[in-house]
Design an enzyme around this catalytic site. Structure first.
Site, PDB file in Angstrom:
ATOM      1  N   ARG A  13       0.811  -1.225   0.000  1.00 15.47           N
ATOM      2  CA  ARG A  13       0.000   0.000   0.000  1.00 15.47           C
ATOM      3  C   ARG A  13       0.846   1.277   0.000  1.00 15.47           C
ATOM      4  O   ARG A  13       0.325   2.372  -0.159  1.00 15.47           O
ATOM      5  CB  ARG A  13      -0.964  -0.003   1.188  1.00 15.47           C
ATOM      6  CG  ARG A  13      -2.185  -0.862   0.934  1.00 15.47           C
ATOM      7  CD  ARG A  13      -3.057  -0.960   2.166  1.00 15.47           C
ATOM      8  NE  ARG A  13      -2.493  -1.876   3.148  1.00 15.47           N
ATOM      9  CZ  ARG A  13      -2.916  -1.993   4.406  1.00 15.47           C
ATOM     10  NH1 ARG A  13      -3.911  -1.226   4.833  1.00 15.47           N
ATOM     11  NH2 ARG A  13      -2.361  -2.846   5.233  1.00 15.47           N
ATOM     12  N   GLY A  76       2.248 -15.066   8.933  1.00 12.08           N
ATOM     13  CA  GLY A  76       1.673 -14.524  10.161  1.00 12.08           C
ATOM     14  C   GLY A  76       2.744 -14.085  11.151  1.00 12.08           C
ATOM     15  O   GLY A  76       3.917 -14.445  11.038  1.00 12.08           O
ATOM     16  N   GLY A  99       8.905  -3.071  12.541  1.00 13.86           N
ATOM     17  CA  GLY A  99       9.638  -2.112  11.711  1.00 13.86           C
ATOM     18  C   GLY A  99       8.781  -0.993  11.177  1.00 13.86           C
ATOM     19  O   GLY A  99       9.291   0.047  10.755  1.00 13.86           O
ATOM     20  N   GLY A 135      -6.609  -6.583  17.143  1.00 13.23           N
ATOM     21  CA  GLY A 135      -6.890  -7.701  18.036  1.00 13.23           C
ATOM     22  C   GLY A 135      -7.433  -7.154  19.353  1.00 13.23           C
ATOM     23  O   GLY A 135      -6.946  -6.152  19.864  1.00 13.23           O
ATOM     24  N   ALA A 376      32.413  42.442  -5.149  1.00 10.62           N
ATOM     25  CA  ALA A 376      31.257  41.855  -5.832  1.00 10.62           C
ATOM     26  C   ALA A 376      31.676  41.193  -7.134  1.00 10.62           C
ATOM     27  O   ALA A 376      32.520  41.711  -7.862  1.00 10.62           O
ATOM     28  CB  ALA A 376      30.226  42.939  -6.113  1.00 10.62           C
ATOM     29  N   SER A 401      36.059  44.562  -7.492  1.00  6.27           N
ATOM     30  CA  SER A 401      34.909  43.835  -8.031  1.00  6.27           C
ATOM     31  C   SER A 401      35.235  43.164  -9.357  1.00  6.27           C
ATOM     32  O   SER A 401      36.116  43.604 -10.093  1.00  6.27           O
ATOM     33  CB  SER A 401      33.754  44.820  -8.252  1.00  6.27           C
ATOM     34  OG  SER A 401      33.385  45.368  -7.019  1.00  6.27           O
ATOM     35  N   ALA A 419      39.691  46.438  -9.854  1.00  8.43           N
ATOM     36  CA  ALA A 419      38.444  45.849 -10.348  1.00  8.43           C
ATOM     37  C   ALA A 419      38.643  45.310 -11.751  1.00  8.43           C
ATOM     38  O   ALA A 419      39.361  45.897 -12.558  1.00  8.43           O
ATOM     39  CB  ALA A 419      37.346  46.914 -10.335  1.00  8.43           C
ATOM     40  N   ARG A 436      43.931  45.046 -16.890  1.00 13.75           N
ATOM     41  CA  ARG A 436      42.811  45.332 -17.782  1.00 13.75           C
ATOM     42  C   ARG A 436      43.288  46.330 -18.812  1.00 13.75           C
ATOM     43  O   ARG A 436      44.220  47.104 -18.560  1.00 13.75           O
ATOM     44  CB  ARG A 436      41.581  45.855 -17.020  1.00 13.75           C
ATOM     45  CG  ARG A 436      41.815  47.097 -16.227  1.00 13.75           C
ATOM     46  CD  ARG A 436      40.533  47.559 -15.520  1.00 13.75           C
ATOM     47  NE  ARG A 436      40.788  48.782 -14.796  1.00 13.75           N
ATOM     48  CZ  ARG A 436      40.541  48.966 -13.496  1.00 13.75           C
ATOM     49  NH1 ARG A 436      40.029  47.998 -12.775  1.00 13.75           N
ATOM     50  NH2 ARG A 436      40.817  50.114 -12.933  1.00 13.75           N
TER      51      ARG A 436
END
Ligand code: UD1
Ligand code: MG
Length: 454
Positions: A13, A76, A99, A135, A376, A401, A419, A436
């Site tokens: 199930r 059983g 379990g 039961g 950043a 950055s 940067a 750069r």
């Protein structure tokens, strides 16, 4: 005392390929909850009865202190216990657990065990308004338990009885062995019922002593995902209750999920919808914002995790400020007063005291010293597509950055990176390093004009 855990039911199930007893409750297989509870009772042996296809269960949970008995096909509960008996020691008490009854508590079981002896069998029962399916406990006029009758075998009058069998019992092993060998399956379900041993115990002059659980939900079994979800909520509510009793502030105790161990100092505050997995330690005054996921972490006093952060296999020092939207991945070690802001990801890196990466950065395989500012958009390029390399950033470095640090690379103490730098060689201490193209402005330059189509 030995423990027998029945786990041979198929659990159709659940409608799942995963065996029922491996379905997780609070992130841990149901059966593992029961095994851990048995361990906490200092059981001699723990025998798990598994069924057809149950090798998956054994492989998932095997441990040196467990013994495994196969029951195939299931015939059983009595037949199931029988399969375990060759592995159970004579002379003691056997405790039968299930379990798929994962919330059974150690305190309840200790009381049950205290009632079991060579001369008595102890049975855990509960009262139910609607006992359908269970039961029924049948007693004589003096109130002594005589036997258990299963719903399907019961007369209409017997079905009115509201005291039911939880299935959990403790019995002397030598007697149990004898009773099990006498079980018959001439009943409505054609099964060997464990419950038939009650009448045998009475016939042998043993007293059947009943005990009740500390909480009713401890005896609830799981047959489908709906019941599993119900037990999950009950379990989480209990954990939340324990935390608030210990002094943790939960903004809403109904909106926290602990899938493991959460250890909190004083004055910890946890906002809504946080998930904790594995072992998590929160020091005094730690605050966790809404919607955080924290997995296997140690977070020291005064640290604040802002909303929507994801923390995994991480150690954090005191007074850090993390997030919102920060992510620390395995191997992250932060010193004191480290700040990680939004969209900052850290992996396998050490960041020392007072250093900050406040916006949009990736720090992977890096060693960052004290008082470093990571600008950043900074990225450690730790991976060349084949191998990973480390980036070392010494104390008091300022990284402008949008910098890329192509590892392996080292930035000397007190250096500044301009940067936009793409750093491919070590940057010397105390200097500005910038890579750069020089900025140019072109006088008289004109934008192109749109070409007219004819
Ligand atoms: C059983 C009890 C019933 C009790 C109820 C509580 C018997 C005969 N009846 O009924 O008195 O009120 O539990 O929930 O014991 N299992 C095996 N092998 C088997 C059969 C069962 O390992 O051959 C395991 C199942 O996986 C399950 C547990 O035993 O965990 C109980 O089995 P189930 O069929 O649910 O028992 P019930 O008929 O509900
Ligand atoms: Mg049954």
């Amino acid at each position: 005392m030995d423990v027998i855990i029945l786990a041979a039911g198929q659990g159709k199930r659940m409608r799942s390929v995963l065996p029922k007893v491996l379905q997780p409750l609070a992130g841990k297989p149901m059966l593992a909850h029961v095994i851990d509870t048995a361990r906490s009772l200092e059981a001699g042996r723990i025998v798990v009865v598994y069924g057809h296809g149950g090798e998956v269960v054994r492989d998932a949970l095997n441990a040196p202190d467990l013994a495994w008995a196969r029951q195939d096909p299931p015939q059983g509960t009595g037949h199931a216990v029988q399969q375990a008996m060759p592995l159970v020691e004579d002379g003691g008490i056997a405790l039968v657990l299930y379990g798929d009854v994962p919330l059974i508590g150690a305190a309840t079981l200790r009381r049950l065990l205290a009632a079991a002896s060579e001369q008595s069998l102890a049975l855990l029962t509960v009262g139910m308004d609607k006992p359908t399916g269970y039961g029924r406990i049948l007693r004589d006029e003096a109130g002594r338990v005589q036997r258990i009758v299963e719903e399907k075998d019961a007369t209409p009058a017997e079905r009115l009885v509201q005291e039911v069998n939880t299935g959990i019992l403790a019995a002397p092993v030598a007697r149990l062995r004898q009773w099990l060998s006498q079980l018959r399956n001439d009943n409505a379900q054609g099964e060997y019922y464990l419950t038939d041993i009650i009448a045998m115990a009475v016939a042998d002059g043993l007293e059947v002593i009943t005990a009740q659980p500390d909480a009713f939900e401890e005896t609830l079994g799981v047959n489908n995902k709906t019941q599993l979800a119900e037990l999950e909520r009950i379990h989480q509510k209990n954990i939340a209750r324990r935390l608030t009793d210990e002094g943790v502030t939960l903004i809403d105790p109904a909106r926290i999920d602990v899938r493991g161990e959460l250890i909190c100092g004083r004055d910890v505050e946890i906002d809504v919808n946080c998930v904790f997995e594995g072992r998590v330690e929160l020091g005094d005054g730690v605050r966790i914002g809404a919607n955080c996921v924290v997995v296997n972490a140690r977070i020291a006093a005064g640290t604040k995790i802002k909303p929507f952060s994801h923390i995994e296999d991480t150690v954090m020092g005191e007074a850090c400020i993390i997030g919102p939207y920060a992510r620390t991945r395995p191997g992250t070690v932060l010193g004191q007063d480290v700040h990680l802001g939004n969209f900052v990801e850290v992996k396998n890196s050490v960041i020392a005291d007072h250093s900050k990466a406040n916006h949009l950065a990736y720090v992977g395989d890096a060693d960052i010293g004290q008082r470093v500012n990571v600008g950043a958009g900074t990225i450690t390029c730790n991976y060349d597509g084949v191998n990973k390399f480390r980036t070392v950033i010494e104390d008091d470095v300022f990284i402008g950055s949008d910098t890329q640090l192509v590892a392996p690379v080292r930035v000397g103490q007190g250096a500044t990176l301009g940067a936009g730098t793409t750093l491919t060689k070590d940057a010397p201490a105390g200097q500005l390093t910038v890579s750069r193209a020089r900025q140019v402005s072109v006088p008289g330059w004109q934008r192109p004009e749109k070409i007219k189509k004819s």
